[in-house]
Design a protein around this motif. Structure first.
Motif, PDB file in Angstrom:
ATOM      1  N   LYS A 195       3.142 -13.218  -8.684  1.00  0.00           N
ATOM      2  CA  LYS A 195       2.557 -11.911  -9.000  1.00  0.00           C
ATOM      3  C   LYS A 195       1.400 -11.607  -8.063  1.00  0.00           C
ATOM      4  O   LYS A 195       1.192 -10.470  -7.657  1.00  0.00           O
TER       5      LYS A 195
ATOM      6  N   SER B 245       1.246  -8.428  -5.548  1.00  0.00           N
ATOM      7  CA  SER B 245       0.120  -7.511  -5.622  1.00  0.00           C
ATOM      8  C   SER B 245      -0.537  -7.358  -4.257  1.00  0.00           C
ATOM      9  O   SER B 245      -0.887  -6.259  -3.843  1.00  0.00           O
TER      10      SER B 245
ATOM     11  N   LEU C 201       1.603  -5.159  -2.014  1.00  0.00           N
ATOM     12  CA  LEU C 201       1.490  -3.752  -2.413  1.00  0.00           C
ATOM     13  C   LEU C 201       0.189  -3.158  -1.909  1.00  0.00           C
ATOM     14  O   LEU C 201       0.155  -2.020  -1.428  1.00  0.00           O
TER      15      LEU C 201
ATOM     16  N   ALA D 112       0.140  -3.920 -17.351  1.00  0.00           N
ATOM     17  CA  ALA D 112       0.155  -4.804 -16.190  1.00  0.00           C
ATOM     18  C   ALA D 112      -0.122  -6.228 -16.641  1.00  0.00           C
ATOM     19  O   ALA D 112      -0.801  -6.468 -17.638  1.00  0.00           O
TER      20      ALA D 112
ATOM     21  N   SER E  37      -0.366   2.399  -6.238  1.00  0.00           N
ATOM     22  CA  SER E  37       0.824   2.728  -7.014  1.00  0.00           C
ATOM     23  C   SER E  37       1.865   3.360  -6.103  1.00  0.00           C
ATOM     24  O   SER E  37       1.533   4.043  -5.132  1.00  0.00           O
TER      25      SER E  37
ATOM     26  N   LEU F 107       5.283   1.586  -9.853  1.00  0.00           N
ATOM     27  CA  LEU F 107       4.866   0.191  -9.728  1.00  0.00           C
ATOM     28  C   LEU F 107       3.402   0.187  -9.317  1.00  0.00           C
ATOM     29  O   LEU F 107       2.997   0.904  -8.400  1.00  0.00           O
ATOM     30  N   THR F 108       2.592  -0.612 -10.002  1.00  0.00           N
ATOM     31  CA  THR F 108       1.161  -0.651  -9.715  1.00  0.00           C
ATOM     32  C   THR F 108       0.732  -2.052  -9.300  1.00  0.00           C
ATOM     33  O   THR F 108       1.317  -3.053  -9.720  1.00  0.00           O
ATOM     34  N   GLY F 109      -0.285  -2.106  -8.481  1.00  0.00           N
ATOM     35  CA  GLY F 109      -0.895  -3.366  -8.086  1.00  0.00           C
ATOM     36  C   GLY F 109      -2.401  -3.239  -8.153  1.00  0.00           C
ATOM     37  O   GLY F 109      -2.963  -2.203  -7.782  1.00  0.00           O
TER      38      GLY F 109
ATOM     39  N   VAL G 245       0.105  -7.002 -11.532  1.00  0.00           N
ATOM     40  CA  VAL G 245       1.196  -6.100 -11.159  1.00  0.00           C
ATOM     41  C   VAL G 245       1.736  -5.486 -12.441  1.00  0.00           C
ATOM     42  O   VAL G 245       1.838  -6.174 -13.471  1.00  0.00           O
TER      43      VAL G 245
END
Length: 242
Positions: A3, A7, A10, A38, A171, A180-182, A236
């Motif tokens: 993860k 992250s 990203l 998350a 994102s 998808l977010t980091g 993430v």
């Protein structure tokens, strides 16, 4: 670790894709709201719920509220708290023994809840890919609880800490309004009183002691109570944008 790597990738993509830097009230994208979840690392395995408002009043500024639950080992049984006969005495031996557990590693349960409120500042947005990046900063409030138990009862330690944190949030859309977010960042929490409450086997309180910052007893107690201090984060997640 996977993860954390995702992250970081990203975040790197977000910085590479940011076409411009805008702050203040420069017109950008319409106001949107995200509801997200998350998971990742925050001094331990952690899950966070968030609500985010972006582009407030047509500006580059947003707000995000978060609540995170983190699994931590709140009692450091190996911490040295004294000595006798030339041998060190650990917290596990001292406190476990007082509770009737001579193993030096008494059972424990911990809970760590962190509430945050961040101001977001938009770094950039790629209209082609939908990739966006924001830096953020804001206050934190942490509620820490640990209970060590044994045949004779239990000892619960609690603290309520204030802190401040910041980081980078990126994102990218993956399907429709799902993103998808980091999140990479660091939080710093300040010393707060540690309150210890003893209970017997029936749950009745046997005594309460408060250890205040700046005292020698506080330093010893803080040495075996793992309330957060400086905490690095890498999460993430997924968010639905409205």
């Amino acid at each position: 670790m996977k993860k954390v790597v995702i992250s970081a990738i990203l975040m790197s993509s977000a910085l590479a894709g940011a076409q411009s830097v805008t702050f203040g009230v420069s017109p950008v994208e319409p106001f949107t709201t995200d509801i997200g979840v998350a998971g990742g690392y925050y001094g331990g395995g952690s899950v966070e719920l968030s609500v985010t408002g972006r582009n407030l009043g047509g500006s580059s500024i947003g707000l995000r509220g978060t609540v995170a639950l983190t699994g931590v080992q709140g009692f450091n049984q190996s911490a040295v708290v004294g000595s006798a006969g030339g041998a060190n005495i650990t917290a596990g031996q001292l406190i476990g023994g007082s509770l009737g557990d001579a193993s030096g590693n008494p059972p424990q349960t911990s809970r760590n809840i962190t509430v945050g409120l961040d101001a977001l500042f938009r770094l950039g947005y790629d209209a082609t890919t939908g990739l966006g990046a924001n830096v953020y900063v804001g206050p934190r409030y942490n509620l820490f609880t640990n209970t060590v138990s044994g045949p004779l009862g239990s000892l619960t330690s609690t603290s309520n800490q204030l802190g401040i944190g910041g980081g980078l949030l990126a994102s990218v859309p993956v399907s429709g309004n799902v993103y998808l977010t980091g999140d990479l960042g660091v939080d710093r929490f300040f010393d707060a009183p540690i309150v210890q409450t003893g209970r017997d086997t029936n749950g009745a309180t046997t005594g309460t002691t408060t250890f205040n910052p700046g005292t020698a007893d506080y330093g010893t107690t803080n040495g075996y109570i793992n309330q957060p201090e400086t905490v690095f984060k890498a999460r993430v997640g997924l968010a639905i944008r409205f």
